[in-house]
Scaffold this motif. Structure first.
Motif, PDB file in Angstrom:
ATOM      1  N   GLU A 223       0.826  -1.196   0.000  1.00  0.00           N
ATOM      2  CA  GLU A 223       0.000   0.000   0.000  1.00  0.00           C
ATOM      3  C   GLU A 223       0.866   1.253   0.000  1.00  0.00           C
ATOM      4  OE1 GLU A 223      -2.353   0.353   3.543  1.00  0.00           O
ATOM      5  OE2 GLU A 223      -0.647   0.115   4.883  1.00  0.00           O
TER       6      GLU A 223
ATOM      7  N   GLU B 194      -3.933   6.702   3.214  1.00  0.00           N
ATOM      8  CA  GLU B 194      -4.936   6.915   4.249  1.00  0.00           C
ATOM      9  C   GLU B 194      -4.427   6.547   5.639  1.00  0.00           C
ATOM     10  OE1 GLU B 194      -8.889   6.022   1.470  1.00  0.00           O
ATOM     11  OE2 GLU B 194      -8.371   4.736   3.177  1.00  0.00           O
ATOM     12  N   SER B 195      -3.495   5.624   5.715  1.00  0.00           N
ATOM     13  CA  SER B 195      -3.030   5.152   7.024  1.00  0.00           C
ATOM     14  C   SER B 195      -2.054   6.118   7.690  1.00  0.00           C
ATOM     15  CB  SER B 195      -2.362   3.788   6.875  1.00  0.00           C
ATOM     16  OG  SER B 195      -1.197   3.906   6.063  1.00  0.00           O
TER      17      SER B 195
ATOM     18  N   ASN C 214      -2.293   9.482   8.391  1.00  0.00           N
ATOM     19  CA  ASN C 214      -2.934  10.341   9.401  1.00  0.00           C
ATOM     20  C   ASN C 214      -2.065  11.510   9.826  1.00  0.00           C
ATOM     21  OD1 ASN C 214      -5.352   8.924   9.551  1.00  0.00           O
ATOM     22  ND2 ASN C 214      -4.520   7.467  11.028  1.00  0.00           N
TER      23      ASN C 214
ATOM     24  N   ASP D 297       0.952  -0.386  14.007  1.00  0.00           N
ATOM     25  CA  ASP D 297       0.379  -0.584  12.672  1.00  0.00           C
ATOM     26  C   ASP D 297       1.271  -0.001  11.571  1.00  0.00           C
ATOM     27  OD1 ASP D 297      -3.162  -0.238  13.521  1.00  0.00           O
ATOM     28  OD2 ASP D 297      -1.755  -1.913  13.672  1.00  0.00           O
ATOM     29  N   ASP D 298       2.233   0.829  11.928  1.00  0.00           N
ATOM     30  CA  ASP D 298       3.149   1.401  10.931  1.00  0.00           C
ATOM     31  C   ASP D 298       4.257   0.420  10.548  1.00  0.00           C
ATOM     32  OD1 ASP D 298       2.911   4.549  12.644  1.00  0.00           O
ATOM     33  OD2 ASP D 298       1.857   3.918  10.833  1.00  0.00           O
TER      34      ASP D 298
END
Length: 123
Positions: free
Chosen positions: A46, A60-61, A63, A87-88
């Protein structure tokens, strides 16, 4: 042969920062767009951020916690990530798109990839 070489990956504590660098074996001005993608096990690669022709785009992730920059003279692209979260984590790939007049909308538009650098985030 075009090569994209990433550096700067590693482990970081949650809430910390990391800077990834990507250098190329050719002049980055030959690439209309460059950027970073991330891949985790079982998921598609992604977009994290891309840059080119005076524009920037973030996935989108992100932020608001990442900044992409580029130096044409030094053939280098950087990705600074702040306030990192678990999550990164993933393998980060440097990417380059040769032609076109718009930022890449998907990984299918990428012409060249780096070998990837692993980023882990400890909670």
């Amino acid at each position: 042969q075009v090569q994209l070489v990433e550096s700067g990956g590693g482990s970081v504590q949650a809430g910390g920062s990391l800077i990834l660098s990507c250098t190329t074996s050719t002049h980055t001005e030959n690439f209309n767009y460059m950027g970073w993608f991330r891949q985790t096990p079982g998921k598609e690669r992604e977009e994290v951020a891309t840059i080119g022709r005076g524009a920037r785009q973030y996935g989108e992730s992100v932020n608001g916690c990442a900044t992409i920059s580029r130096d044409l003279a030094e053939n280098t692209v950087w990705l600074q990530m702040n306030n990192m979260k678990p999550d990164d984590a993933g393998v980060y790939y440097c990417a380059a798109k040769v032609g076109g007049w718009s930022l890449p909308s998907s990984r299918q538009e990428i012409n060249y990839w780096g070998q990837g650098t692993q980023v882990t985030v400890a909670s």
